[in-house]
Each structure stands twice: as structure tokens, then as C-alpha cells.
Design an enzyme around this catalytic site. Structure first.
Site, PDB file in Angstrom:
ATOM      1  N   SER A  88       3.330  -2.320  10.341  1.00 25.01           N
ATOM      2  CA  SER A  88       4.984  -2.349  10.474  1.00 25.01           C
ATOM      3  C   SER A  88       5.368  -3.629  10.266  1.00 25.01           C
ATOM      4  O   SER A  88       6.377  -3.817  11.065  1.00 25.01           O
ATOM      5  CB  SER A  88       5.198  -1.818  11.905  1.00 25.01           C
ATOM      6  OG  SER A  88       4.794  -0.730  12.189  1.00 25.01           O
ATOM      7  N   LYS A 102       0.187   4.187  -0.174  1.00 23.28           N
ATOM      8  CA  LYS A 102      -0.613   5.515   0.378  1.00 23.28           C
ATOM      9  C   LYS A 102      -0.326   6.600  -0.472  1.00 23.28           C
ATOM     10  O   LYS A 102      -0.423   6.726  -1.811  1.00 23.28           O
ATOM     11  CB  LYS A 102       0.053   5.739   1.692  1.00 23.28           C
ATOM     12  CG  LYS A 102       0.018   4.481   2.626  1.00 23.28           C
ATOM     13  CD  LYS A 102       0.174   4.674   3.935  1.00 23.28           C
ATOM     14  CE  LYS A 102       0.343   3.414   4.831  1.00 23.28           C
ATOM     15  NZ  LYS A 102      -0.069   3.591   5.993  1.00 23.28           N
ATOM     16  N   GLY A 123       2.187   1.971  10.697  1.00 22.26           N
ATOM     17  CA  GLY A 123       3.020   3.029  10.596  1.00 22.26           C
ATOM     18  C   GLY A 123       3.599   3.579  11.891  1.00 22.26           C
ATOM     19  O   GLY A 123       4.350   4.673  12.023  1.00 22.26           O
ATOM     20  N   HIS A 151      -9.656   0.568   4.887  1.00 21.67           N
ATOM     21  CA  HIS A 151      -8.117   0.731   5.318  1.00 21.67           C
ATOM     22  C   HIS A 151      -8.364   1.512   6.767  1.00 21.67           C
ATOM     23  O   HIS A 151      -9.330   2.638   6.860  1.00 21.67           O
ATOM     24  CB  HIS A 151      -7.197   1.229   4.558  1.00 21.67           C
ATOM     25  CG  HIS A 151      -5.663   1.575   5.134  1.00 21.67           C
ATOM     26  ND1 HIS A 151      -5.378   2.397   6.291  1.00 21.67           N
ATOM     27  CD2 HIS A 151      -4.605   0.674   4.901  1.00 21.67           C
ATOM     28  CE1 HIS A 151      -3.967   2.203   6.462  1.00 21.67           C
ATOM     29  NE2 HIS A 151      -3.542   0.781   5.500  1.00 21.67           N
ATOM     30  N   GLU A 210      -6.740   4.211   7.891  1.00 22.92           N
ATOM     31  CA  GLU A 210      -6.843   5.456   7.758  1.00 22.92           C
ATOM     32  C   GLU A 210      -8.086   6.253   7.006  1.00 22.92           C
ATOM     33  O   GLU A 210      -8.221   7.167   7.154  1.00 22.92           O
ATOM     34  CB  GLU A 210      -5.654   5.749   6.737  1.00 22.92           C
ATOM     35  CG  GLU A 210      -4.359   5.644   7.539  1.00 22.92           C
ATOM     36  CD  GLU A 210      -2.983   5.086   6.730  1.00 22.92           C
ATOM     37  OE1 GLU A 210      -2.979   5.397   5.601  1.00 22.92           O
ATOM     38  OE2 GLU A 210      -2.100   4.860   7.501  1.00 22.92           O
ATOM     39  N   ASN A 238       0.797  -1.055   0.027  1.00 24.50           N
ATOM     40  CA  ASN A 238       0.016  -0.236  -0.057  1.00 24.50           C
ATOM     41  C   ASN A 238       1.088   1.450   0.139  1.00 24.50           C
ATOM     42  O   ASN A 238       1.477   1.416   1.039  1.00 24.50           O
ATOM     43  CB  ASN A 238      -1.027   0.060   1.247  1.00 24.50           C
ATOM     44  CG  ASN A 238      -1.663   1.068   1.348  1.00 24.50           C
ATOM     45  OD1 ASN A 238      -1.849   1.883   0.598  1.00 24.50           O
ATOM     46  ND2 ASN A 238      -2.336   1.489   2.652  1.00 24.50           N
ATOM     47  N   GLU A 289      -5.347  -5.468  10.512  1.00 27.92           N
ATOM     48  CA  GLU A 289      -4.429  -4.530  10.748  1.00 27.92           C
ATOM     49  C   GLU A 289      -4.524  -3.742  12.045  1.00 27.92           C
ATOM     50  O   GLU A 289      -5.542  -2.919  11.974  1.00 27.92           O
ATOM     51  CB  GLU A 289      -4.339  -3.518   9.450  1.00 27.92           C
ATOM     52  CG  GLU A 289      -3.914  -4.231   8.270  1.00 27.92           C
ATOM     53  CD  GLU A 289      -3.499  -2.969   7.329  1.00 27.92           C
ATOM     54  OE1 GLU A 289      -2.426  -3.084   6.878  1.00 27.92           O
ATOM     55  OE2 GLU A 289      -3.967  -1.971   7.112  1.00 27.92           O
TER      56      GLU A 289
HETATM   57  C1  PEP Z   1      -0.664  -0.126   5.792  1.00 29.83           C
HETATM   58  O1  PEP Z   1      -0.798   1.012   5.404  1.00 29.83           O
HETATM   59  O2  PEP Z   1      -1.510  -0.984   5.744  1.00 29.83           O
HETATM   60  C2  PEP Z   1       0.252  -0.680   6.779  1.00 29.83           C
HETATM   61  C3  PEP Z   1       0.465  -1.767   7.484  1.00 29.83           C
HETATM   62  O3  PEP Z   1       1.367   0.371   7.037  1.00 29.83           O
HETATM   63  P1  PEP Z   1       2.779   0.048   7.503  1.00 29.83           P
HETATM   64  O4  PEP Z   1       3.401  -1.251   6.973  1.00 29.83           O
HETATM   65  O5  PEP Z   1       3.773   1.107   7.406  1.00 29.83           O
HETATM   66  O6  PEP Z   1       2.640  -0.066   9.218  1.00 29.83           O
END
Ligand code: PEP
Length: 252
Positions: free
Chosen positions: A214, A13, A174, A96, A98, A11, A168
Site C-alpha cells: 500500500s 499484477k 492491496g 510474491h 500472492e 508490479n 512486503e
Molecule cells: C505488491 O503487489 O507487491 C504490492 C505491494 O501491492 P500494493 O502496493 O497494491 O499493496
């Protein structure tokens, strides 16, 4: 136990330039070798068409990060599932964190997106996950349950063949804080049990459940070898071909 392929998706973003996105896609496609892991990239909407051109003839799948639930209309700034298909997407992310927490998207709203995307012929990566405060108050399972029941309401068993769930935990996205392999496994096993309750054992056994939060080259292998972890949705570490490819290799 069903033999499920591993599926790693990046992703991107709201990162990358147009040139950087094309280079990243090309480097991922050429670095995959004979990996059996399914791989997708989800660039910013504006770059989808250009990245689709780069990925033509490769095994890398293309996903959008979001979609609207209407086919067309007065929805400034949005993209319909049909538009995403037309530029070459096979997948779209739905829900997601976000979008849930930054844009206030509710389970009912995300359910409309899931229906629209699947009816149009897109596959979806449907994201769920708890906040830190919810984990600390032992609400993880009830949050996941609510998000699955609300988000997938009315989705048929047949349509579930085109659904990937991404677990997630919001506190791990992040932040550099990763769920332990046991925390991930416990949540994934819960998701699979819940799907079994909703759709039966066969649908649950075939369902791909990605972990996201992460994931990095140095923690991917242990996470990705948990029995119910079928891959990863990767944010930050998907922006460099080397680190993304290392995660793909760790999955294999
Ligand atoms: C994501 O954006 O779905 C995500 C898991 O980000 P990160 O790997 O940076 O934590």
C-alpha cells in the site's frame, strides 16, 4: 554506511490491456526526467515483449512477475528465465505473497526459482513478509528468518549482488493498510542483520531492501527515508503514471 541507490518497481499484477500497458510504460519513461532513482516495471507476462519495445533506449528496467525454475519442458503456462531474458527482462519477482499464499509456493520451491533465475542471468526481487496473525503473535522476525534462510539457500555472496529483497507484510498488500515507517524500518533492519549473519557485513550493506504494501504518493516519502528502506515495490499505485512517478520522486 554504504551509499545505496533507491529502487522503485511497479508490479502491475494481472492488470492493464496491451494498449494500456504500452501507454503506461511510455508515460513512466517520459515522466522520469533526470531522476537518479532506479525504476522498473513488471507488466503481465504477455505484455513483456511489447513493453520492452516501448522501453528501449530509456532507463526504465523491465521485470517479470514470476518465472519457472526449468529452462524448458512440459510446464504448461509457465515461462523460463531464459524466455524472460530473451524478451528483454533484467529482473523477475520471486516469491510474491500472492504466489506464496495463492499458489502454495514454498520456500524450497522459491529457492529453485531464485537459483534458476540468477544462474540464467536475471536479477531477482525476492519477496518476503509475514501474515497479520504472525505479526500479532510476535512471529515477524522468525517468519522473515525462515523465508530468507530457505529462499536463499545455496545462493552465493557473489550472486547476492543481483538480489533485491522486498519486505512486503502480507496484511499491507492491496489492503490500504500500510506499515508505519517504524515497523518498516524495524523489519528492514532485521533483514539486513540476517543477511549480515549469512553473508557478512559488506553484502548486507550493499543489499537493496524495498518496502511493499500500500505505498502511495502520500505515504511514500516517510517510508522511503527510513535508513534501511531502499525503495518500494508498488502494486496498485503503479498502475497510473502520475501516482507511480510521484512515488519515484518521493524516493529521490
Ligand atoms: C505488491 O503487489 O507487491 C504490492 C505491494 O501491492 P500494493 O502496493 O497494491 O499493496
Amino acid at each position: 554506511m554504504a551509499l545505496r541507490p533507491k529502487f522503485v518497481a511497479g508490479n502491475w499484477k494481472m492488470y492493464t490491456t496491451l494498449g494500456g500497458a504500452k501507454e503506461l510504460a511510455a508515460a513512466i519513461a517520459s515522466g522520469l526526467g533526470d531522476s537518479r532513482t532506479m525504476v522498473a516495471v513488471c507488466p503481465p507476462t504477455l505484455w513483456l515483449s511489447a513493453v520492452a519495445d516501448v522501453l528501449k533506449g530509456t532507463s526504465v528496467l523491465l521485470g517479470a512477475q514470476n518465472c519457472h525454475f526449468e529452462k524448458e519442458g512440459a510446464y504448461t503456462g509457465e515461462s523460463s528465465p531464459q524466455m524472460l531474458l530473451e524478451v528483454g527482462c533484467q529482473y523477475t519477482i520471486v516469491g510474491h505473497s500472492e504466489r506464496r499464499h495463492g499458489f502454495g509456493e514454498t520456500d524450497a520451491f522459491l529457492n529453485k526459482k531464485a537459483h534458476a533465475a540468477l544462474s540464467a542471468g536475471l536479477k531477482i526481487i525476492f519477496c518476503i513478509g509475514e501474515l497479520l496473525s504472525e505479526r500479532e503473535t510476535a512471529q515477524t522476525e522468525s517468519v522473515l528468518n525462515t523465508q530468507l534462510i530457505g529462499g536463499l539457500a545455496g545462493i552465493t555472496a557473489e550472486q547476492m549482488k543481483h538480489v533485491v529483497i522486498a519486505y512486503e507484510p502480507v496484511w499491507a498488500i492491496g489492503t490500504g493498510k500500510v506499515a508505519t515507517p517504524q515497523q518498516a524500518q524495524d523489519a528492514h533492519a532485521y533483514v539486513r542483520r540476517t543477511i549480515a549473519g549469512m553473508y557478512g557485513e559488506n553484502v548486507a550493506a550493499a543489499l537493496l531492501i524495498q518496502y511493499g504494501g500500500s505505498v502511495k504518493p502520500d505515504n511514500a516519502a516517510t517510508l522511503l527515508h527510513q535508513p534501511d528502506v531502499d525503495g518500494a515495490l508498488v502494486g496498485g499505485a503503479s498502475l497510473k503514471a502520475d501516482s507511480f512517478l510521484a512515488i519515484v520522486r518521493a524516493a529521490g
